[in-house]
Design a protein around this motif. Structure first.
Motif, mmCIF file in Angstrom:
data_model
loop_
_atom_site.group_PDB
_atom_site.id
_atom_site.type_symbol
_atom_site.label_atom_id
_atom_site.label_comp_id
_atom_site.label_asym_id
_atom_site.label_seq_id
_atom_site.Cartn_x
_atom_site.Cartn_y
_atom_site.Cartn_z
ATOM 1 N N GLU A 47 0.846 -1.140 0.016
ATOM 2 C CA GLU A 47 0.049 0.061 -0.019
ATOM 3 C C GLU A 47 0.887 1.175 0.020
ATOM 4 O O GLU A 47 0.317 2.143 -0.394
ATOM 5 C CB GLU A 47 -0.975 0.007 1.196
ATOM 6 N N SER A 48 2.244 1.228 0.317
ATOM 7 C CA SER A 48 3.149 2.289 0.284
ATOM 8 C C SER A 48 3.467 2.700 -1.139
ATOM 9 O O SER A 48 3.621 3.770 -1.243
ATOM 10 C CB SER A 48 4.214 2.084 1.344
ATOM 11 N N TYR A 49 3.339 1.590 -2.146
ATOM 12 C CA TYR A 49 3.831 2.118 -3.488
ATOM 13 C C TYR A 49 2.605 1.799 -4.548
ATOM 14 O O TYR A 49 2.843 2.065 -5.539
ATOM 15 C CB TYR A 49 5.160 1.554 -3.901
ATOM 16 N N TYR A 50 1.500 1.240 -4.132
ATOM 17 C CA TYR A 50 0.526 0.814 -4.937
ATOM 18 C C TYR A 50 -0.699 0.952 -4.404
ATOM 19 O O TYR A 50 -1.071 0.618 -3.339
ATOM 20 C CB TYR A 50 0.604 -0.637 -5.353
ATOM 21 N N VAL A 53 -4.644 -1.607 -4.092
ATOM 22 C CA VAL A 53 -4.572 -2.756 -3.268
ATOM 23 C C VAL A 53 -4.950 -2.131 -1.621
ATOM 24 O O VAL A 53 -4.691 -1.404 -1.156
ATOM 25 C CB VAL A 53 -3.180 -3.423 -3.101
ATOM 26 N N ALA A 54 -5.715 -3.139 -1.129
ATOM 27 C CA ALA A 54 -6.375 -2.579 0.260
ATOM 28 C C ALA A 54 -6.693 -3.755 0.860
ATOM 29 O O ALA A 54 -6.757 -4.978 0.462
ATOM 30 C CB ALA A 54 -7.475 -1.838 0.070
ATOM 31 N N ASP A 55 -6.974 -3.722 2.248
ATOM 32 C CA ASP A 55 -7.626 -5.054 2.916
ATOM 33 C C ASP A 55 -6.692 -6.227 2.978
ATOM 34 O O ASP A 55 -7.494 -7.321 2.916
ATOM 35 C CB ASP A 55 -8.822 -5.019 2.643
ATOM 36 N N ILE A 56 -5.528 -6.044 3.053
ATOM 37 C CA ILE A 56 -4.642 -7.192 2.993
ATOM 38 C C ILE A 56 -4.645 -8.108 4.331
ATOM 39 O O ILE A 56 -4.606 -7.467 5.090
ATOM 40 C CB ILE A 56 -3.244 -7.099 2.598
ATOM 41 N N ASP A 68 5.982 -19.804 -0.428
ATOM 42 C CA ASP A 68 5.279 -20.863 -0.800
ATOM 43 C C ASP A 68 4.011 -21.272 -0.097
ATOM 44 O O ASP A 68 4.190 -21.616 1.144
ATOM 45 C CB ASP A 68 6.153 -22.184 -1.232
ATOM 46 N N GLY A 69 2.803 -21.644 -0.741
ATOM 47 C CA GLY A 69 1.437 -21.880 -0.168
ATOM 48 C C GLY A 69 0.809 -21.273 0.688
ATOM 49 O O GLY A 69 -0.093 -21.445 1.364
ATOM 50 N N VAL A 70 1.414 -19.927 1.204
ATOM 51 C CA VAL A 70 0.645 -19.088 1.954
ATOM 52 C C VAL A 70 -0.598 -18.645 1.254
ATOM 53 O O VAL A 70 -0.856 -18.229 0.084
ATOM 54 C CB VAL A 70 1.594 -17.889 2.377
ATOM 55 N N ARG A 71 -1.945 -18.553 2.184
ATOM 56 C CA ARG A 71 -3.008 -18.093 1.820
ATOM 57 C C ARG A 71 -3.039 -16.763 2.379
ATOM 58 O O ARG A 71 -2.872 -16.323 3.411
ATOM 59 C CB ARG A 71 -4.062 -18.979 2.400
ATOM 60 N N PHE A 72 -3.682 -15.767 1.369
ATOM 61 C CA PHE A 72 -3.880 -14.352 1.936
ATOM 62 C C PHE A 72 -5.098 -13.647 1.151
ATOM 63 O O PHE A 72 -5.604 -14.433 0.196
ATOM 64 C CB PHE A 72 -2.601 -13.471 1.618
ATOM 65 N N ARG A 73 -5.449 -12.805 1.650
ATOM 66 C CA ARG A 73 -6.703 -11.948 0.779
ATOM 67 C C ARG A 73 -6.227 -10.426 0.570
ATOM 68 O O ARG A 73 -5.678 -10.002 1.491
ATOM 69 C CB ARG A 73 -7.749 -11.865 2.007
ATOM 70 N N PHE A 74 -6.872 -9.839 -0.392
ATOM 71 C CA PHE A 74 -6.663 -8.545 -0.781
ATOM 72 C C PHE A 74 -7.648 -8.138 -1.496
ATOM 73 O O PHE A 74 -8.336 -8.623 -2.322
ATOM 74 C CB PHE A 74 -5.292 -8.385 -1.039
ATOM 75 N N ALA A 75 -7.978 -6.720 -1.480
ATOM 76 C CA ALA A 75 -8.991 -6.155 -2.435
ATOM 77 C C ALA A 75 -8.378 -5.455 -3.309
ATOM 78 O O ALA A 75 -7.113 -4.688 -3.137
ATOM 79 C CB ALA A 75 -10.094 -5.144 -1.637
#
Length: 172
Positions: A47-50, A53-56, A68-75
């Protein structure tokens, strides 16, 4: 002659077979893949350079650094958060490009369903240059609708991501 690497594509997401595809690339002098990689895999810095993107979030408590394999969410692109999972992760090393890919899904109903593979390749080139390539293939009705918009918001959004990533890695 110098050859450049390409994205590794699972058959399901092969460019040109889905509903929307974009490709963005920059080649920059006086920057190394390791510097770019650090900002790319650290979602805490996104979010500091793009600004698209939000709500990570990390539902399993991992993060903010991808692996590798990490699950995440973002808007992104004004849509509700996507459920994502890292499916390819290779740290750049001497003679090897950095590779980061994630799948992301959203929506239960067909008119809302979106299925994405977003891939990144970060590699050092001769002459103290770095190449950053990002490509995304999308499947679903929202992707087909997005592909018809001019100018293409995904193409422009990903270029903004690349430009911000390079500025961050260069300390600008």
């Amino acid at each position: 002659m110098t050859t450049q690497n390409a994205i590794n594509w699972p058959v399901k997401y092969l460019p040109g077979t889905g509903d929307n595809f974009v490709s963005n690339e920059v080649i920059v002098k006086d920057l190394r893949a390791a510097s770019v990689w650090r900002y790319l895999v650290d979602t805490g810095s996104w979010e500091s350079y793009y600004d698209n993107v939000a709500d990570i979030a990390f539902p399993d408590g991992d993060g903010p650094v991808l692996r590798d394999g990490v699950r995440f969410r973002f808007a992104t692109f004004g849509r509700p958060p996507l459920d994502a999972r890292v499916v390819e992760f290779q740290v750049p090393a001497e003679g090897l490009p950095g590779r980061l890919s994630w799948t992301a899904r959203q929506g239960a109903r067909p008119e809302e369903r979106l299925d994405v593979l977003h891939a990144w390749l970060v590699e050092d080139l001769p002459g103290d240059r770095v190449r950053v390539l990002t490509q995304e293939s999308q499947i679903g009705e929202p992707a087909a609708a997005l592909a018809l918009v001019t100018p293409n918001p995904m193409l422009n959004g990903h270029q903004a991501w690349l430009d911000g990533l390079v500025r961050a890695a260069a300390g600008r």
